[in-house]
Design an enzyme around this catalytic site. Structure first.
Site, mmCIF file in Angstrom:
data_model
loop_
_atom_site.group_PDB
_atom_site.id
_atom_site.type_symbol
_atom_site.label_atom_id
_atom_site.label_comp_id
_atom_site.label_asym_id
_atom_site.label_seq_id
_atom_site.Cartn_x
_atom_site.Cartn_y
_atom_site.Cartn_z
ATOM 1 N N ARG A 164 0.803 -1.226 0.000
ATOM 2 C CA ARG A 164 0.000 0.000 0.000
ATOM 3 C C ARG A 164 0.837 1.277 0.000
ATOM 4 O O ARG A 164 0.435 2.289 -0.559
ATOM 5 C CB ARG A 164 -0.923 0.005 1.210
ATOM 6 C CG ARG A 164 -2.293 -0.509 0.834
ATOM 7 C CD ARG A 164 -3.219 -0.419 1.976
ATOM 8 N NE ARG A 164 -2.724 -1.242 3.061
ATOM 9 C CZ ARG A 164 -3.482 -1.775 4.006
ATOM 10 N NH1 ARG A 164 -4.769 -1.544 4.019
ATOM 11 N NH2 ARG A 164 -2.984 -2.513 4.947
ATOM 12 N N LYS B 19 2.288 -19.966 5.515
ATOM 13 C CA LYS B 19 1.529 -20.543 6.615
ATOM 14 C C LYS B 19 1.350 -19.469 7.687
ATOM 15 O O LYS B 19 2.135 -18.541 7.714
ATOM 16 C CB LYS B 19 2.231 -21.780 7.187
ATOM 17 C CG LYS B 19 3.674 -21.502 7.640
ATOM 18 C CD LYS B 19 3.979 -21.582 9.077
ATOM 19 C CE LYS B 19 3.528 -20.576 10.024
ATOM 20 N NZ LYS B 19 4.515 -19.887 10.805
ATOM 21 N N ASP C 88 5.810 -24.131 3.678
ATOM 22 C CA ASP C 88 6.158 -24.380 5.072
ATOM 23 C C ASP C 88 7.672 -24.413 5.046
ATOM 24 O O ASP C 88 8.261 -25.395 4.573
ATOM 25 C CB ASP C 88 5.591 -25.727 5.533
ATOM 26 C CG ASP C 88 5.962 -26.017 6.975
ATOM 27 O OD1 ASP C 88 7.115 -25.722 7.357
ATOM 28 O OD2 ASP C 88 5.114 -26.512 7.724
ATOM 29 N N HIS C 89 8.319 -23.341 5.479
ATOM 30 C CA HIS C 89 9.748 -23.229 5.167
ATOM 31 C C HIS C 89 10.579 -24.326 5.830
ATOM 32 O O HIS C 89 11.698 -24.600 5.397
ATOM 33 C CB HIS C 89 10.289 -21.821 5.469
ATOM 34 C CG HIS C 89 10.577 -21.550 6.908
ATOM 35 N ND1 HIS C 89 9.602 -21.188 7.799
ATOM 36 C CD2 HIS C 89 11.725 -21.573 7.621
ATOM 37 C CE1 HIS C 89 10.144 -20.994 8.992
ATOM 38 N NE2 HIS C 89 11.440 -21.228 8.909
ATOM 39 N N LYS D 169 14.369 -26.801 4.609
ATOM 40 C CA LYS D 169 15.647 -26.838 5.341
ATOM 41 C C LYS D 169 16.434 -28.074 4.902
ATOM 42 O O LYS D 169 15.862 -29.140 4.716
ATOM 43 C CB LYS D 169 15.396 -26.887 6.854
ATOM 44 C CG LYS D 169 14.902 -25.554 7.411
ATOM 45 C CD LYS D 169 14.777 -25.608 8.912
ATOM 46 C CE LYS D 169 14.081 -24.380 9.450
ATOM 47 N NZ LYS D 169 14.959 -23.255 9.709
ATOM 48 N N GLU E 216 13.238 -21.783 20.505
ATOM 49 C CA GLU E 216 13.714 -20.474 20.040
ATOM 50 C C GLU E 216 14.068 -19.624 21.238
ATOM 51 O O GLU E 216 13.418 -19.734 22.286
ATOM 52 C CB GLU E 216 12.606 -19.764 19.270
ATOM 53 C CG GLU E 216 12.162 -20.478 18.030
ATOM 54 C CD GLU E 216 11.229 -19.597 17.222
ATOM 55 O OE1 GLU E 216 11.726 -18.828 16.406
ATOM 56 O OE2 GLU E 216 10.008 -19.665 17.463
ATOM 57 N N HIS F 297 4.893 -26.564 10.985
ATOM 58 C CA HIS F 297 6.283 -27.040 10.965
ATOM 59 C C HIS F 297 6.448 -28.372 11.706
ATOM 60 O O HIS F 297 7.054 -29.310 11.211
ATOM 61 C CB HIS F 297 7.221 -26.031 11.639
ATOM 62 C CG HIS F 297 7.198 -24.666 11.012
ATOM 63 N ND1 HIS F 297 7.012 -24.460 9.675
ATOM 64 C CD2 HIS F 297 7.354 -23.434 11.550
ATOM 65 C CE1 HIS F 297 7.058 -23.157 9.421
ATOM 66 N NE2 HIS F 297 7.257 -22.513 10.543
ATOM 67 N N LYS G 223 8.950 -20.112 22.584
ATOM 68 C CA LYS G 223 9.802 -18.924 22.455
ATOM 69 C C LYS G 223 10.431 -18.641 23.810
ATOM 70 O O LYS G 223 9.911 -19.043 24.847
ATOM 71 C CB LYS G 223 8.965 -17.734 22.002
ATOM 72 C CG LYS G 223 8.406 -17.955 20.589
ATOM 73 C CD LYS G 223 8.225 -16.669 19.823
ATOM 74 C CE LYS G 223 7.646 -16.883 18.454
ATOM 75 N NZ LYS G 223 8.639 -17.193 17.417
HETATM 76 C C1 BG6 Z 1 7.994 -19.035 11.521
HETATM 77 C C2 BG6 Z 1 7.221 -18.585 12.719
HETATM 78 O O1 BG6 Z 1 7.191 -19.810 10.668
HETATM 79 O O2 BG6 Z 1 9.097 -19.829 11.948
HETATM 80 C C3 BG6 Z 1 8.098 -17.811 13.680
HETATM 81 O O3 BG6 Z 1 6.138 -17.768 12.297
HETATM 82 C C4 BG6 Z 1 9.335 -18.599 14.022
HETATM 83 O O4 BG6 Z 1 7.390 -17.446 14.860
HETATM 84 C C5 BG6 Z 1 10.013 -19.116 12.766
HETATM 85 O O5 BG6 Z 1 10.217 -17.737 14.745
HETATM 86 C C6 BG6 Z 1 11.147 -20.076 13.108
HETATM 87 O O6 BG6 Z 1 11.837 -20.404 11.939
HETATM 88 P P1 BG6 Z 1 13.376 -20.843 11.977
HETATM 89 O O7 BG6 Z 1 13.688 -21.157 10.556
HETATM 90 O O8 BG6 Z 1 14.139 -19.681 12.534
HETATM 91 O O9 BG6 Z 1 13.452 -22.036 12.883
#
Ligand code: BG6
Length: 491
Positions: free
Chosen positions: A50, A148, A177-178, A182, A216, A240, A340
């Site tokens: 925007r 996601k 879903d990253h 990995k 984390e 994840h 976290k």
């Molecule tokens: C994301 C979450 O999908 O994954 C975050 O929304 C999280 O809250 C992150 O911190 C963690 O990803 P990675 O690759 O750092 O383990």
């Protein structure tokens, strides 16, 4: 060095171009692919958001983001300048009825692969896709990428899936879903299906239990608005962690074809034993961090990070015990936990094998530990197999645990690409193997939703845990009640 295969020129439009995900992850990932020669000159990255920015404003922001989020040694000034030259910007309120979609004509080429990346809130996925369709921007060579979580429960996920499905076919839809991108997560497939030694042991007869931990150290990092509506269950576990569980638990697919892999993952999700409302309190623990210290530095609590005065019932930690009802896994608990502000950042999968049925060694000669396979996803990607061995030296026979250790980084001696680099290029190539199919998303919500409902129906809040600890003590009790221990709690 593997040969880098350049992909044809493409256009990639990123909605949410001024947001955190774009600046922190997507632009650095695209920069690396450009620098390494995979993204061909002439390809365009089009930021859309925007804010009233020009191409040059967007380029300046992108350069600042690369300076912040790309490792100093990888910042090649010529490559950064050339990469910035491929960036463009379209100022648009994608949900406004009078939005001018012809603005994209300047920056998109009809004959090219066209990727629409929606780095926006999930409630915009349907409306943005509908607008793209209605304005003739979706070609046969187009794909859409959705971040996601897809929705916040089963019903909203289905609405998104249906709305997006009216414009993009399933094979054009990439639900990212990253974690699946990995390096070590993909190595799980190699470990299990390219070696004979593990697959035969991968059953309830030999395996005692499985632990999956994603911890984390960070808190809300300015994402409180999103996170407080999600919590650890929706943010990490529904996607994840369940995907990791699938890769560990699935049967061998008949081929690497995307749908054959996803069929097997889906079977696992569907075999997860649903939790009855009265079981949820015993099988799950949710927590929320309070003030504490990480690496010796004081850190604020959840509510302070959120800037909220009123209590919030959002969980920043979840631990649970899952069961998979199949012949292979019956009776093998899967303990999952994520949170976290835990003491260390790391993701690992621990496969603990059963103890020998009896021992020929007198108890006093051995510090017994069951065989354990630890798969480290991050940091220091690698694997360790813990085994009992004889202590060297003459005299009486003494046994102790020793590890067979593989560090992937030391073995291969090179940078592991970020998950987004691979996944973005897979969308351009049109390879959906590492993306979630709609039925996987629905099956994951189907399992998670009763837990969320049972939590919402209870008057209690998540249990507090001090930042820098491994979550509420109830999470330790969850596993110790079964006579087992979380991996790092082993002295
Ligand atoms: C994301 C979450 O999908 O994954 C975050 O929304 C999280 O809250 C992150 O911190 C963690 O990803 P990675 O690759 O750092 O383990």
């Amino acid at each position: 060095m593997p040969k880098i295969i350049p992909v044809a020129v493409f256009d990639c439009v990123v909605f949410g171009a001024t947001g955190d995900l774009t600046l922190r992850k997507l632009l650095p990932a695209l920069y690396y692919r450009f620098r390494d020669g995979q993204m061909q000159a002439g390809s365009r990255i089009v930021g859309a958001a925007r804010s009233r920015l020009t191409d040059d404003d967007f380029r300046a922001r992108a350069i600042r983001a690369l300076e912040q989020h790309v490792a100093a040694g990888d910042q090649d000034q010529d490559a950064i300048r050339a990469f910035a030259g491929q960036l463009h910007y379209v100022a648009i309120d994608a949900t406004a009825p009078d939005a001018d979609w012809t603005l994209f004509d300047r920056v998109l080429d009809k004959g090219r692969v066209r990727v629409f990346y929606l780095a926006t809130s999930p409630d915009l996925y349907g409306p943005v896709c509908q607008a793209l369709g209605a304005n003739g921007l979706v070609t046969d060579l187009s794909r859409v990428v959705l971040e996601k979580p897809i929705g916040h429960d089963l019903a909203s996920a289905r609405t998104i899936i249906d709305d997006v499905g009216k414009v993009f076919t399933e094979s054009q839809t990439f639900r990212i879903d990253h974690y699946l991108g990995k390096e070590t997560v993909q190595n799980l497939m190699a470990l299990r299906f390219a070696n004979t030694i593990f697959e035969r042991l991968w059953t309830a007869d030999v395996i005692d239990h499985v632990q999956i931990t994603v911890s984390e150290t960070v808190g809300l990092e300015g994402r409180g608005g999103y996170y407080d509506k999600s919590g650890a269950m929706r943010d990490m576990l529904q996607n994840h962690m369940l995907q990791l569980l699938c890769l560990i638990a699935m049967d061998p697919p008949v081929s690497l074809d995307a749908d054959r892999v996803r069929d097997e993952k889906l079977k696992v999700l569907r075999a997860l034993k649903p939790m009855e409302p009265h079981e949820v309190a015993a099988l799950t623990v949710r927590g929320q961090y309070t003030r504490g210290a990480i690496d010796g530095k004081p850190v604020p609590g959840y509510l302070e990070d959120l800037g909220a005065e009123d209590p919030s019932s959002t969980e920043s930690f979840v631990a649970l015990k899952a069961e998979i009802r199949t012949w292979r896994w019956a009776g093998v608990p899967f303990y999952l936990r994520t949170g976290k502000r835990l003491p260390a950042k790391g993701s690992e999968i621990v496969i603990q094998f059963r103890s020998p049925p009896f021992s020929i060694f007198p108890p006093e000669t051995a510090d017994w530990r069951p065989n354990t396979l630890i798969i480290r996803l991050q940091p220091e990607e690698g694997m360790r197999l813990e085994m009992m061995t004889k202590d060297p030296g003459p005299g009486g026979l003494r046994l102790s645990p020793t590890g067979l250790d593989i560090s992937f980084e030391k073995t291969f001696g090179k940078r592991f690409p970020d998950a987004y680099e691979r996944l973005l290029m897979d969308t351009v190539r049109g390879n959906p193997t590492l993306f979630m199919r709609h039925d996987e998303v629905e099956a994951a919500w189907t399992w998670v939703e009763p837990i969320l409902e049972a939590w919402a129906a209870r008057p209690d809040h998540p249990r507090p845990y001090p930042a820098g600890s491994w979550g509420p003590t109830a999470a330790i009790a969850l596993i110790e009640r079964d006579g087992r221990t979380w991996h790092e709690e082993v002295p």
